[in-house]
Design a protein around this motif. Structure first.
Motif, mmCIF file in Angstrom:
data_model
loop_
_atom_site.group_PDB
_atom_site.id
_atom_site.type_symbol
_atom_site.label_atom_id
_atom_site.label_comp_id
_atom_site.label_asym_id
_atom_site.label_seq_id
_atom_site.Cartn_x
_atom_site.Cartn_y
_atom_site.Cartn_z
ATOM 1 N N TYR A 279 1.218 -1.139 0.223
ATOM 2 C CA TYR A 279 0.176 0.022 -0.168
ATOM 3 C C TYR A 279 1.216 0.972 0.131
ATOM 4 C CZ TYR A 279 1.104 0.167 5.142
ATOM 5 O OH TYR A 279 1.544 -0.206 6.095
ATOM 6 N N GLU A 280 0.488 2.542 -0.654
ATOM 7 C CA GLU A 280 0.855 3.657 -0.361
ATOM 8 C C GLU A 280 -0.138 4.662 -0.461
ATOM 9 O OE1 GLU A 280 4.275 4.510 -0.242
ATOM 10 O OE2 GLU A 280 5.390 2.369 -0.526
ATOM 11 N N GLY A 281 0.474 6.387 -0.221
ATOM 12 C CA GLY A 281 -0.715 7.040 -0.495
ATOM 13 C C GLY A 281 0.099 7.791 -1.806
ATOM 14 N N LEU A 282 0.997 8.373 -1.730
ATOM 15 C CA LEU A 282 1.027 8.897 -3.129
ATOM 16 C C LEU A 282 2.359 9.208 -3.327
ATOM 17 C CD1 LEU A 282 -0.163 11.267 -5.953
ATOM 18 C CD2 LEU A 282 2.310 11.454 -5.748
ATOM 19 N N PRO A 283 3.322 8.274 -2.993
ATOM 20 C CA PRO A 283 4.298 8.235 -2.979
ATOM 21 C C PRO A 283 5.572 8.814 -3.773
ATOM 22 C CG PRO A 283 4.147 6.224 -4.561
ATOM 23 C CD PRO A 283 2.772 6.455 -4.268
ATOM 24 N N MET A 284 6.937 9.495 -2.774
ATOM 25 C CA MET A 284 7.198 10.684 -3.341
ATOM 26 C C MET A 284 8.589 9.891 -4.805
ATOM 27 S SD MET A 284 8.943 13.712 -1.985
ATOM 28 C CE MET A 284 10.160 13.110 -1.354
ATOM 29 N N VAL A 285 8.738 8.971 -4.061
ATOM 30 C CA VAL A 285 9.994 8.524 -5.276
ATOM 31 C C VAL A 285 9.393 8.036 -6.190
ATOM 32 C CG1 VAL A 285 11.226 7.063 -3.624
ATOM 33 C CG2 VAL A 285 9.452 6.266 -4.280
ATOM 34 N N GLY A 286 7.866 7.878 -6.458
ATOM 35 C CA GLY A 286 7.024 7.777 -8.418
ATOM 36 C C GLY A 286 7.205 8.720 -8.905
ATOM 37 N N LEU A 287 7.327 10.073 -8.243
ATOM 38 C CA LEU A 287 7.004 11.030 -8.717
ATOM 39 C C LEU A 287 8.687 11.630 -9.601
ATOM 40 C CD1 LEU A 287 5.033 13.452 -6.730
ATOM 41 C CD2 LEU A 287 4.157 13.023 -8.407
ATOM 42 N N GLU A 288 9.586 11.190 -8.759
ATOM 43 C CA GLU A 288 11.003 11.598 -8.650
ATOM 44 C C GLU A 288 11.045 10.644 -9.818
ATOM 45 O OE1 GLU A 288 12.691 12.033 -3.969
ATOM 46 O OE2 GLU A 288 13.018 10.470 -4.331
ATOM 47 N N ALA A 289 11.326 9.493 -9.870
ATOM 48 C CA ALA A 289 11.310 8.680 -11.763
ATOM 49 C C ALA A 289 10.802 9.241 -12.600
ATOM 50 C CB ALA A 289 10.493 7.154 -10.318
ATOM 51 N N GLN A 290 9.908 9.723 -12.651
ATOM 52 C CA GLN A 290 9.448 10.019 -13.669
ATOM 53 C C GLN A 290 9.127 10.844 -14.002
ATOM 54 O OE1 GLN A 290 4.126 9.365 -13.768
ATOM 55 N NE2 GLN A 290 4.763 9.844 -11.377
ATOM 56 N N ALA A 291 10.566 12.616 -13.182
ATOM 57 C CA ALA A 291 10.279 13.769 -13.484
ATOM 58 C C ALA A 291 11.627 13.223 -13.948
ATOM 59 C CB ALA A 291 10.978 13.901 -12.212
ATOM 60 N N ALA A 292 12.944 11.826 -13.441
ATOM 61 C CA ALA A 292 14.071 11.840 -14.142
ATOM 62 C C ALA A 292 13.740 10.845 -15.687
ATOM 63 C CB ALA A 292 14.752 10.220 -13.723
ATOM 64 N N GLY A 293 12.705 10.939 -16.180
ATOM 65 C CA GLY A 293 12.374 9.827 -17.432
ATOM 66 C C GLY A 293 12.343 8.463 -17.437
ATOM 67 N N LEU A 294 11.691 8.099 -16.874
ATOM 68 C CA LEU A 294 11.394 6.609 -16.444
ATOM 69 C C LEU A 294 10.600 6.400 -16.588
ATOM 70 C CD1 LEU A 294 13.869 5.767 -13.562
ATOM 71 C CD2 LEU A 294 14.639 6.016 -15.408
ATOM 72 N N LYS A 295 9.819 4.832 -16.979
ATOM 73 C CA LYS A 295 9.245 4.172 -16.858
ATOM 74 C C LYS A 295 9.320 3.790 -16.064
ATOM 75 C CE LYS A 295 7.317 -0.537 -18.983
ATOM 76 N NZ LYS A 295 7.208 -1.355 -19.425
ATOM 77 N N LEU A 296 7.639 3.739 -15.485
ATOM 78 C CA LEU A 296 7.737 2.942 -14.103
ATOM 79 C C LEU A 296 6.406 1.861 -14.069
ATOM 80 C CD1 LEU A 296 8.302 5.901 -13.592
ATOM 81 C CD2 LEU A 296 6.574 5.506 -11.620
ATOM 82 N N VAL A 297 6.716 0.592 -13.620
ATOM 83 C CA VAL A 297 5.745 -0.300 -13.519
ATOM 84 C C VAL A 297 5.248 -0.409 -11.831
ATOM 85 C CG1 VAL A 297 5.135 -2.957 -13.636
ATOM 86 C CG2 VAL A 297 6.332 -1.602 -15.022
ATOM 87 N N LEU A 298 3.730 -0.383 -11.843
ATOM 88 C CA LEU A 298 3.652 -0.258 -10.176
ATOM 89 C C LEU A 298 2.577 -1.034 -10.153
ATOM 90 C CD1 LEU A 298 2.995 3.692 -9.938
ATOM 91 C CD2 LEU A 298 5.512 2.716 -9.495
ATOM 92 N N ALA A 299 2.598 -1.756 -8.170
ATOM 93 C CA ALA A 299 1.321 -3.070 -7.931
ATOM 94 C C ALA A 299 -0.098 -1.677 -8.153
ATOM 95 C CB ALA A 299 1.437 -2.859 -6.595
ATOM 96 N N ASP A 300 -0.845 -2.227 -7.665
ATOM 97 C CA ASP A 300 -2.273 -1.339 -9.149
ATOM 98 C C ASP A 300 -2.625 -1.082 -6.765
ATOM 99 O OD1 ASP A 300 -3.274 -4.232 -7.885
ATOM 100 O OD2 ASP A 300 -4.525 -4.396 -9.613
#
Length: 364
Positions: A279-300
């Motif tokens: 579980y997560e709220g809105l993980p900051m590392v997910g935003l950082e990874a997107q800011a770095a231009g990465l593809k993300l694969v996340l649990a639903d």
């Protein structure tokens, strides 16, 4: 100048703590000063302590309420009575109502409840459910402001009460400035330049589900032998994870890097960011990874509000490891900055929080 006491628990390199430090650096410190309350168990986790003191903040250490609730109540009540705080800002998910109740009885008029997660991670037995209801009542009746990092995080904690979304602000400039060389960082970590690299950032705890990620990676490496996994973070499960890595026979291809202060550099050498959290709220590392231009694969199980760019994939934890691998390996491995991501810049968040801190109680 208003003094804000943050009920944080610890000030390590976790997402909530990093968000609060991003905010602290950007907010007008002539008008607001931050102080932090942490538990004695984490007094030696001092990643931000020196910076807090340089910025004019104070750190107060109290007993961990999980171990001695009576001592905690006494120490926090005494602190609130002896020191002057204008605002109590609670980031503790489970038990935060106690903090705001103590703040109210000590005359603090603005008391903020801030939800960073979609659940508390505690068991669902009868005793815990009764305690959960009591603590929720304390929170809802003693808070004056309700904030959340995402819709799911707010709906789960505040149970139908209205709330405001406050983005987990990040400094986007850190990820735009290519002041490092991808090749140099890979060489430093002993990773071939042409290798396929996936990564995860988070505390080594049950919630973050790195054991599951290791199984995914073991399946990935069978299909793509030149793959590497970066695990960035520290926690109580480190020894278990190290043993599992050995049991899976993947130790040559896994880098356990502990807590790091070069996150933009490490994100730059990844191809895909993978997060199978329970579980997560809105993980900051997910935003950082997107800011770095990465593809993300996340649990639903992670808030869908995390997706602020196009190349973000959600997948069920009930899917097979092979299905996770299929999602990870699917091209492209790049992502583009969007206007929605730009709205997560910490300068915007600092302006939003300044208005909330200054808002007259009569407007609530």
């Amino acid at each position: 100048m208003k003094r804000v006491l943050h009920f944080q628990g610890r000030m390590g390199l976790g997402g909530a703590e990093s968000f609060m430090m991003n905010l602290y650096r950007k907010i007008d410190r002539d008008n607001f000063q931050f102080d932090f309350l942490i538990y004695d168990d984490f007094k030696n986790v001092q990643d931000y302590h020196n910076e807090i003191k340089k910025l004019g903040g104070r750190i107060f250490v109290v007993a961990n309420p999980k171990k001695n609730i009576l001592k905690y109540l006494f120490q926090v009540n005494r602190l609130l009575r002896q020191e002057k705080f204008d605002i109590a800002h609670n980031e503790v998910y489970f038990g935060g109502g106690i903090n705001l109740w103590l703040a109210k009885r000590n005359g603090i008029k603005k008391r903020i409840a801030h939800s960073h997660a979609t659940e508390d991670g505690k068991s669902k037995n009868l005793m815990m459910n009764v305690l959960r209801r009591f603590l929720s009542h304390l929170l809802l009746t003693n808070a004056t402001d309700f904030l959340a990092v995402s819709q799911e995080a707010g709906q789960n904690l505040f149970e139908g009460h209205s709330f405001e979304i406050v983005h987990n602000g990040i400094d986007l400039n850190l990820y735009k400035k290519q002041t490092f060389e991808k090749e140099e960082k890979r060489i430093e970590l002993g990773i071939p330049l042409e290798a396929f690299v996936i990564g995860n950032i988070g505390r080594l705890e049950k919630q973050k589900n790195q054991k599951y990620l290791l199984n995914i990676f073991a399946s990935l490496i069978k299909q793509k032998k030149d793959s590497y996994l970066l695990l960035i973070g520290e926690g109580s499960l480190r020894l278990e994870l190290e043993q599992k890595i050995r049991d899976l026979g993947i130790e040559k291809n896994v880098r356990m890097l502990g807590e790091r202060n070069d996150i933009p550099d490490l994100l730059a050498i990844m191809d895909v960011f993978v997060m199978p959290s329970l579980y997560e709220g809105l993980p900051m590392v997910g935003l950082e990874a997107q800011a770095a231009g990465l593809k993300l694969v996340l649990a639903d199980t992670i808030s869908k509000d995390t997706k602020v760019t196009e190349n973000v994939c959600f997948i069920s934890l009930n899917k097979t490891y092979e299905q996770w691998v299929e999602s990870i390996m699917q091209h492209p491995y790049i992502n583009n900055i969007t206007d929605e991501l730009q709205s997560y810049d910490v300068s915007y968040t600092a302006n939003q929080m300044s208005k909330i801190y200054n808002r007259n109680d009569k407007e609530l």
